[in-house]
Design an enzyme around this catalytic site. Structure first.
Site, PDB file in Angstrom:
ATOM      1  N   VAL A 185       8.031  11.707   5.272  1.00  0.00           N
ATOM      2  CA  VAL A 185       7.429  12.519   4.196  1.00  0.00           C
ATOM      3  C   VAL A 185       6.048  12.958   4.685  1.00  0.00           C
ATOM      4  CG1 VAL A 185       6.642  12.534   1.795  1.00  0.00           C
ATOM      5  CG2 VAL A 185       8.696  11.252   2.422  1.00  0.00           C
TER       6      VAL A 185
ATOM      7  N   GLN B  81       3.161  -9.330  13.595  1.00  0.00           N
ATOM      8  CA  GLN B  81       3.290  -8.034  14.272  1.00  0.00           C
ATOM      9  C   GLN B  81       1.944  -7.353  14.524  1.00  0.00           C
ATOM     10  OE1 GLN B  81       5.699  -6.478  10.822  1.00  0.00           O
ATOM     11  NE2 GLN B  81       4.687  -4.555  11.293  1.00  0.00           N
TER      12      GLN B  81
ATOM     13  N   GLN C 134      10.465   1.771  15.883  1.00  0.00           N
ATOM     14  CA  GLN C 134      10.808   0.602  15.051  1.00  0.00           C
ATOM     15  C   GLN C 134      12.241   0.712  14.536  1.00  0.00           C
ATOM     16  OE1 GLN C 134       8.223  -1.385  11.971  1.00  0.00           O
ATOM     17  NE2 GLN C 134       9.417  -0.131  10.557  1.00  0.00           N
TER      18      GLN C 134
ATOM     19  N   GLN D  31      11.886   7.209   9.231  1.00  0.00           N
ATOM     20  CA  GLN D  31      11.975   7.723  10.609  1.00  0.00           C
ATOM     21  C   GLN D  31      10.592   7.940  11.222  1.00  0.00           C
ATOM     22  OE1 GLN D  31      14.386  11.236  10.155  1.00  0.00           O
ATOM     23  NE2 GLN D  31      16.272  10.065   9.904  1.00  0.00           N
TER      24      GLN D  31
ATOM     25  N   ASN E 100       0.851  -1.191   0.000  1.00  0.00           N
ATOM     26  CA  ASN E 100       0.000   0.000   0.000  1.00  0.00           C
ATOM     27  C   ASN E 100       0.892   1.249   0.000  1.00  0.00           C
ATOM     28  OD1 ASN E 100      -2.384   1.741   1.962  1.00  0.00           O
ATOM     29  ND2 ASN E 100      -2.631   1.079  -0.123  1.00  0.00           N
TER      30      ASN E 100
ATOM     31  N   SER F 287       1.030   7.907   5.685  1.00  0.00           N
ATOM     32  CA  SER F 287       0.888   6.587   6.299  1.00  0.00           C
ATOM     33  C   SER F 287      -0.203   5.835   5.560  1.00  0.00           C
ATOM     34  CB  SER F 287       0.486   6.744   7.770  1.00  0.00           C
ATOM     35  OG  SER F 287      -0.036   5.529   8.263  1.00  0.00           O
TER      36      SER F 287
ATOM     37  N   HIS G 190       7.254   5.662   1.010  1.00  0.00           N
ATOM     38  CA  HIS G 190       7.968   4.437   0.600  1.00  0.00           C
ATOM     39  C   HIS G 190       8.835   4.708  -0.630  1.00  0.00           C
ATOM     40  CE1 HIS G 190       4.272   2.660   2.571  1.00  0.00           C
ATOM     41  NE2 HIS G 190       5.223   1.995   3.200  1.00  0.00           N
TER      42      HIS G 190
ATOM     43  N   ARG H  89      -2.282   4.115   6.895  1.00  0.00           N
ATOM     44  CA  ARG H  89      -3.492   4.192   7.735  1.00  0.00           C
ATOM     45  C   ARG H  89      -4.284   5.477   7.487  1.00  0.00           C
ATOM     46  NH1 ARG H  89      -0.380   0.902  11.683  1.00  0.00           N
ATOM     47  NH2 ARG H  89      -1.381  -1.116  11.454  1.00  0.00           N
TER      48      ARG H  89
HETATM   49  O1  PAF Z   1       7.332  -0.637   8.701  1.00  0.00           O
HETATM   50  C1  PAF Z   1       6.812  -1.623   8.140  1.00  0.00           C
HETATM   51  O2  PAF Z   1       6.181  -1.518   7.074  1.00  0.00           O
HETATM   52  C2  PAF Z   1       6.920  -2.993   8.780  1.00  0.00           C
HETATM   53  O3  PAF Z   1       6.881  -2.908  10.171  1.00  0.00           O
HETATM   54  C3  PAF Z   1       8.143  -3.778   8.321  1.00  0.00           C
HETATM   55  C4  PAF Z   1       9.441  -3.093   8.713  1.00  0.00           C
HETATM   56  C5  PAF Z   1       8.106  -3.946   6.799  1.00  0.00           C
HETATM   57  C6  PAF Z   1       8.146  -5.176   8.960  1.00  0.00           C
HETATM   58  O4  PAF Z   1       7.006  -5.887   8.625  1.00  0.00           O
END
Ligand code: PAF
Length: 286
Positions: free
Chosen positions: A178, A61, A155, A150, A32, A187, A37, A189
């Site tokens: 960004v 996760q 994470q 960031q 997505n 995001s 990204h 979301r």
């Molecule tokens: O940030 C994410 O999209 C996820 O947490 C990751 C690092 C790809 C791990 O599933």
């Protein structure tokens, strides 16, 4: 750009690139994809000769009440964005390919310290799931470098720590968040927000910016700043999960004498949980 779905194909393609003397850059994602990204992939392309991205919505996760089932899966659009951003190889495995022996007995990677508190407190098991899948992906791709946003500040700290503690020869690069023109951090979301919620959402970043400004102006009553920030979020319609000022490198609660700080927040707008953060370097105020 080639898309592969198995570890075997992935390893063969990466081995070919490596045998040609190429440096391998890696960008793990859950798909997505948005401009945030794309910036990660472009950064990998500047630092490496062969860019691998992965798209895998990692069940490990997500908590039992979280949005795993409704997490958007947009492979065709993502492939186009990755190609345009200069990605050479996409790894898009199934759950069975990633966890062939099931998830129940799967070896887990846990990173104490930086995983605790903040999102770690609100989402038990989340960082163990992230650390486990990132370790597996690193072992599958064996990149020279990997790029993370960031925006997911905690994470990024978890991944830097696991790479250090497990002696992985991988350079970790953190890429700035960004933002939309009104300040909202991009995001996946954000797509869950109604028009009304989307209009209110920039208040999250505003609350961080106001705290950052006060810190730069010399305010060191962190509790008062946080209380005012939470109120500002609530008045905009958010239900704050946490808003904290931490030391930027260790993520321990900030002390009055700390100079490198980060303000981190998570807050709900309706059912959607948004996170954001803002780093403040008091030795180099912007
Ligand atoms: O940030 C994410 O999209 C996820 O947490 C990751 C690092 C790809 C791990 O599933």
């Amino acid at each position: 750009m080639n898309t592969v779905k198995t570890v075997r194909e992935l390893r063969a393609a990466v081995a070919r690139a490596r045998s040609e003397g190429k440096r391998i850059g890696f960008v793990p994602t859950m798909g997505n994809l948005h401009a945030g990204h794309v910036a990660l992939v472009e950064k990998a392309g500047q630092r490496a000769d062969f860019v691998v991205a992965s798209i895998f919505v990692n069940p490990l996760q997500f908590g039992p009440t979280e949005d795993l089932a409704k997490y958007p899966r947009t492979l065709t659009a993502d492939q186009e964005k990755l190609f345009d951003a200069g990605c050479h190889l996409l790894f898009a495995p199934t759950v069975e390919e990633m966890y062939p022996h099931g998830m129940e007995g799967q070896t887990r990677v846990s990173v104490p310290g930086v995983s605790e508190g903040l999102c770690g407190a609100s989402r038990p098991g989340h960082f163990e799931g992230v650390a486990t899948v990132v370790t597996k992906l690193f072992n599958m791709v064996q990149p020279d470098l990997a790029v993370f946003g960031q925006k997911d500040y905690q994470q990024l700290a978890v991944i830097r720590t696991l790479v250090r503690d497990l002696n992985m020869p991988i350079q970790i690069i953190g890429e700035p968040t960004v933002r939309a023109e009104d300040g909202l951090a991009l995001s996946s979301r954000n797509g869950y927000l109604s028009a009304e919620q989307r209009a209110a959402a920039p208040a999250l970043y505003r609350s961080l910016s106001r705290i950052a400004e006060a810190l730069r102006a010399g305010e060191c009553n962190h509790a008062a700043l946080v209380a005012a920030g939470r109120l500002e979020q609530e008045q905009a319609g958010f239900r704050p999960d946490y808003l904290e000022i931490r030391e930027a490198n260790s993520l321990r609660p900030a002390a009055a004498e700390d100079r490198q700080l980060v303000i981190l927040t998570a807050a709900y707008l309706g059912a959607t949980r948004l996170i954001d953060n803002l780093a403040v370097d008091l030795d180099h105020p912007a």
